[in-house]
Structures are given as C-alpha cells and as structure tokens.
Design an enzyme around this catalytic site. Structure first.
Site: not given
Length: 692
Positions: A170-172
């Site tokens: 989950i990068e953002g």
C-alpha cells in the site's frame, strides 16, 4: 481369482501409499520455517519487451515465494484492475477492466506443484485505491476471495487456480479499512483447510510505515517484505534499521512474524538502494545470526534480478544460494520457531474441485521436512507499460489503466524513472550543463559488512514511512558492523579528534557531528544547529538534515567517532557495541508525506538525491508535479530526471513530469552541487511544498 484380487489389493495399496507420501511432502513446511527467497513478478521493472518471462519460468530453486503484482484501483466490493505488464494481455471479462489470464492460471498450478507459494499483491505505485470505511474493505475482501481464492465467481482471472494468499504493498491512500479487510480474509481462509494461506505486507523502511503502520500493529501478518531502498534507511546507509523492524516484530500481534530484507534486483530496479552481491553476503549472514525474526531476502523484481549478471550466473541465483545456505537456527532466543499462525493440515487430496467453479488447490513443499502450518500473506508493488528494447524502463512511472488487450509494463514503486532526460537548472546567471551519471561497481568486502557505491536505478516507489515525528520519537535504528572499502569506508574503531585517518577526503558521521579526513587527521565539525548527520544511502559520504541523531559513538567517547558496531577497546579486543543510526524527519501535511535522502556525493561536490512522496488521501498526483523547497547556502540543484528545475537564490522549484495517468506516488530524482567549503544540507522539511 484370489491371486487376481491380491494383485488388485496390492496395486491399490501401492497407489494409496504413494498418495499419502505425496500429501506428506505437500504439507512438509512453508517458506516461514527457514530462510527463504521472495521474488516479485508481474511488473517487468527491466522494461524491455522480452525481459519479463512467464511466471512458471521463475518457479525454480532460486525462489520460494512468487508475488504477482498488482491488483489496483480498488475501493469497495466492485471488481478491481489486474496489471501484470506483459505477463497478461487479457482479454478483459465482458463489461469490466478485469483481465482473464489463462496462461498465468496454468503457471500458478505448475509453480504450486513444485512447492512454491504464490501470492497476489495489492496496491503498488500506480492507480488510485483505498477505502472510505471498514464496510467497503470487507466487501473487497469478499471479492478477493471469490476471484482469487477458493470462493466462486464468473470473473476469475486465473480460472480454477487458487492463490496462496495476499500481499499488501500500500503506497498511498491512507490506512482506512485494511485491518477490517485482513480480518475478513482470515475468516475466508479458515473455511478452506485444504491448504495454507498467508498475509504479507511490503512497508517501506522508515518506521512506522506511512500507510501500513497502524495496520501492522493491529492485525497478524505472517511476513513483511520491508523495502530497504529509495529511502534514507537503505541497507548500506548508517540509518539501516532492520533492528527497529525486528523489535516491532517481537511486539506485534504475531511475535513470530518474519522480517525479510527487501532489496532491488539490479541497479536499475529502484531509484536507490541496490546492494552489490559481494556487499550483501556479510549483511545477510549477520542479519541471520543476530535476529531470530529474520526471514530471508525479498527481490524486486524477477525481470531485474534474473537479468542482472553483475555476478554469475545472475543476481537472483547468487542471492538464493546465499540464503538457502544459511543455518536454520537463529542466535536470538536460541533457534528458529515455527510461525504461530501455522495450522497443521492432513488433507489427502492434492487437487480439490468445488461446485460451480472449479478451483485448483495445491499444497506446497519446502526445503525442510517438517509439517507445515497455516499462514497468511500480503505484499504489493506497481503496474506499468512494457516498452520496446530501445527504451529504458521505469518501474515507478507511467502505469495507465489496464485495457482489454494492452500489454503493460511494470509501474513499480521500486524503480527510478529512466525513460526521460535529466534537464538543467534554469538560472538567471549562468547555464548549467547536465552532468553524466557515473556507475560505479561495488567491491566485495571481506569479513564484515562493507559500504559500496551503487548505480542509480529506475525509481521504485517504496517511499516514506508513516511518521510519528510530530507526536513522538520514532524508535532508534541500529546499524550493523561495517568494514570499509579501501578509499571510501568508515573507520572500524573510535578515533580521537586530530588522530590519524586512513583516506584523504573521507567523511563519516559522529552523532550530530561529522568528521573529515584532512591531511591525514580527523577534523570533527558539528552539523548546523538543530540538524544531525546522515550517511548517503550508498554509505560513502555524509550530509546533514533534520531528524533524531543516532548514538554513533558511546557517550563516554565524546569527540570521537565510530562507524559500525565493532568497537576496539583499549586492550585492542573486539566487542559488540550498539550502533544506533539517525532517523530522518519527513515532510508531512494533510495530503502528502515525503522523505528526502541523498543517494551519493562525490569528492567534487556533485550529489544525487531522491524525493519520495506519497499521497495520504485517495487522490492522484496530476500530470505535472511541482515541488518547491529551500536549500542552504552553497548548494545548487542542477537537474531533475523527467522534469525541469529552476533556482533563484536559495529557493528551488522542481517540475516533475508524471508519466502515469493515475498514481498516488512520486519518486523524483534530482542532481546538485555543493560548493567548496560547504557541507551538504538537506532541504528543510517545513519548506517543502507539493502541488499538481
């Protein structure tokens, strides 16, 4: 007749015994039971049209777990997008953007039959995703189970193949809903006792992770593939914080969770943080001997690591041989434990078919002969378009929405953008020409961990960690021992101010201060007020920035400096002494969190740095991202990859071209110059602003 029946009974018995033996090997153990290799596949970070092979091509002795990436653009129970770059071209199911991947389905079964664990990664650098509430997240968990797990759906991308769990990259978009999603997935896992399921995560190394921090503290993970790259806490920096992550593991909901060392598979697979194999060897050995939660090494990604021939036959095989050759007993706590989430199974069917939709359930063999238990996993990266052999790929750039027939290249959050040019700084006084990036080969260190020069690679967005900087001090980071290279390494012992130094021009950190080797003697100077000293991420130089200082030298040895954990005492005997590296302060507002890290700095004052930005809201960056910040006196920003830069006095304005139509991540690579007599100082976090 009796002889005939005896023959039949004997044949039946033989078949039954063979089946039982097969089952016992299938449930012989999991990748959590001994040091393992995790390999991401699906984003073609090398970027050539033929650089990413089929999934089955990588199901060899050099990988224990393969994580397919990515599932993106999810928000509730509706169908998401699946992007595997050139690994799947569809077609899409009617009326949807979800691809049907028949060849991948066959590969999953092939890999599972070989004892490999196959996971599906959620998130990555491209796409806009996330949840508004727990109900939407639980609904999405149901969708995941139905289209990838043992549930039922008419839109299953891999047909009757059943994956072994999920990875969260989950990068953002924030953390809302992921705890509820994982809990719901585990309830689904419990309904299928025929195989083991796993949940893994892929946090970035700054602790706590900006997106997954609260999630990791709330629910059980089986493993975390920590991204020790594209950040100040990269493997070869003095802020390498595996110790912090191991401490988290022991206090997490699953104290047996395994922590994997995540590294780029080549110098072009990430914006920074590649570790040459010769330097990786002592690091991995020391991690294994020091931390019982050490799980092995994670490589981003297969196209890069298998294609990297810096070491023979390739980086992937060399790292796999290293990890698989490690002893299976940790020193911390006296040995390796079996993961607490394991659930012993004894099903006799290797392939199980359910009603309505057929599913191929395969159990896994491990290199050990022990009984496996039930695990759960989660990990992610990013999706992108495949390019022709001419172009240089960037795994964290342009990943457009997946269409029915478009072949996509990886837009991973791991690589640095290389598809564009670095432009010169526009100034009102003089014209600055673009400097060429020089790739340096790392030399193999001897018996302990060495620091090496690394090549700048395609930018992967494994970015900033969740910051508690404004609410409390982050946990300090403990750095491992380091034996220097001939001309760039740090001293292995504390030395007094004005004592002899080995390499002219060498610079190392000493708490909030730094030391320079000048005419054969150490000169210790303090960083500017309120700043502390960081090593460049390649470990060869230093810079000053905002953050919490590390205890680089014992308090009793004021005005001395030490690099690493080996301290030479007065009797010249070696003993272990804690080495705690500095923790950087991130830039953060209500919408964006970012980290600034210097990747390399040479003797002439030229430097390269990375700005790693992630959106906290579920909104995409625009086509052009503007970053403005203030630099210290004597510093000039001279170029930016895929963008332009202008500087007036100390004020800098960078305009970065975002090649991805939808992304919540931006990896911006910049170049600059520090003029003689000045120390490199990172921009003030409070001065950094983003707009798009």
């Amino acid at each position: 007749m009796r002889q005939y029946w005896k023959f039949i009974n004997l044949a039946t018995a033989t078949t039954t015994i063979a089946a039982l033996l097969a089952v016992s090997s299938v449930h012989a153990g999991s990748f959590l039971d001994k040091p393992s290799i995790v390999t991401y596949w699906g984003q073609n970070s090398k970027g050539l049209s033929n650089s990413q092979k089929s999934l089955a091509s990588y199901c060899d002795d050099n990988s224990d777990v393969l994580i397919m990436s990515f599932v993106l653009s999810f928000r509730d129970g509706s169908l998401p997008i699946l992007n595997l770059a050139n690994g799947c071209n569809g077609p899409a199911f009617s009326g949807t953007e979800l691809l049907e991947c028949t060849s991948v389905a066959a590969d999953i079964k092939t890999c599972q039959d070989k004892g490999k664990t196959i996971l599906m990664s959620l998130g990555g650098a491209n796409g806009v995703y996330g949840f508004a509430n727990d109900a939407d997240a639980e609904s999405f968990a149901d969708t995941l189970w139905n289209i990838f797990g043992a549930g039922e759906s008419d839109t299953r991308p891999f047909g009757d193949a059943i994956i072994d769990g999920f990875d969260l990259d989950i990068e953002g978009g924030g953390s809302t809903g992921y705890v509820a999603m994982i809990k719901r997935l585990r309830k689904h896992f419990a309904t299928d006792s025929s195989k083991d399921y796993f949940i893994t995560g892929a946090p970035q190394c700054p602790y706590p992770d900006a997106m997954l921090g609260t999630v990791l503290d709330a629910v059980e993970f089986d493993a975390v593939n920590v991204q020790f790259y594209n950040n100040y806490c990269s493997t070869t920096s003095n802020s390498f914080n595996f110790d912090t992550w191991n401490a988290w593991a022991k206090s997490s909901p699953n104290s047996d969770v395994k922590v994997f060392l995540g590294v780029p598979g080549s110098s072009t697979a990430a914006g920074s943080g590649y570790v040459a194999f010769g330097s990786l060897v002592p690091i991995v050995k020391e991690l294994k001997s020091t931390y019982s939660n050490f799980g092995g090494v994670t490589l981003w990604d297969a196209s890069a690591s298998y294609g990297n021939t810096d070491v023979s036959p390739n980086y992937q095989a060399s790292v796999a041989n290293l990890v698989h050759g490690l002893p299976n007993a940790g020193t911390e706590g006296g040995g390796t434990k079996t993961n607490s989430q394991h659930k012993t199974t004894s099903k006799t069917k290797h392939h199980q078919t359910t009603t309505k939709t057929k599913h191929h359930t395969t159990t896994k063999t491990s290199r050990e002969g022990s009984v496996s238990t039930k695990h759960r996993t989660s990990s992610t990266r990013s999706a992108t378009k495949t390019r022709s052999p001419k172009s240089t790929s960037t795994s964290s750039t342009s990943a457009k929405s997946v269409s029915k027939t478009t072949s996509l290249k990886s837009t991973s959050s791991h690589s640095k953008p290389t598809h564009g040019n670095t432009t010169k700084t526009k100034t009102t006084k003089s014209k600055i020409t673009k400097s060429k990036r020089k790739t340096t080969a790392s030399e193999t260190s001897k018996s302990t961990i060495s620091r090496n020069k690394t090549t700048k690679s395609t930018s992967r967005n494994h970015t900033t960690s969740k910051s508690k900087y404004t609410t409390g001090k982050p946990k300090p980071t403990k750095t491992l021992t380091s034996t220097p290279e001939p001309n760039t390494g740090a001293p292995t012992a504390c030395v007094s101010h004005a004592s002899k130094c080995p390499t002219e021009g060498q610079m190392v950190c000493s708490g909030d201060s730094f030391a320079a080797c000048n005419y054969g003697k150490w000169v210790v100077r303090e960083c500017p007020s309120t700043l502390t000293c960081f090593s460049t991420t390649d470990g060869t130089s230093i810079y000053c920035g905002q953050g919490i200082s590390g205890t680089t030298c014992p308090a009793a040895l004021k005005n001395r400096l030490i690099e690493g954990a080996t301290l030479l005492t007065a009797t010249n005997t070696k003993q272990k002494s804690p080495f705690v590296g500095p923790t950087a302060k991130p830039y953060k507002n209500g919408r964006v969190i970012a980290q600034f890290s210097v990747t390399k700095l040479n003797a002439a004052g030229s430097f390269e740095a990375v700005i790693n930005a992630r959106r906290l809201d579920q909104t995409s960056f625009g086509s052009t991202i503007t970053v403005s910040f203030k630099v210290a006196n004597g510093i000039k920003i001279t170029g930016v990859t895929d963008g332009t830069v202008s500087q007036t006095g100390n004020q800098v304005k960078v305009q970065y071209k975002n090649h991805s139509r939808k992304t919540m991540v931006a990896i911006v690579n910049i170049e600059g110059k520090v003029y003689t007599g000045n120390v490199l100082v990172a921009p003030n976090a409070n001065s950094m602003k983003f707009s798009s």
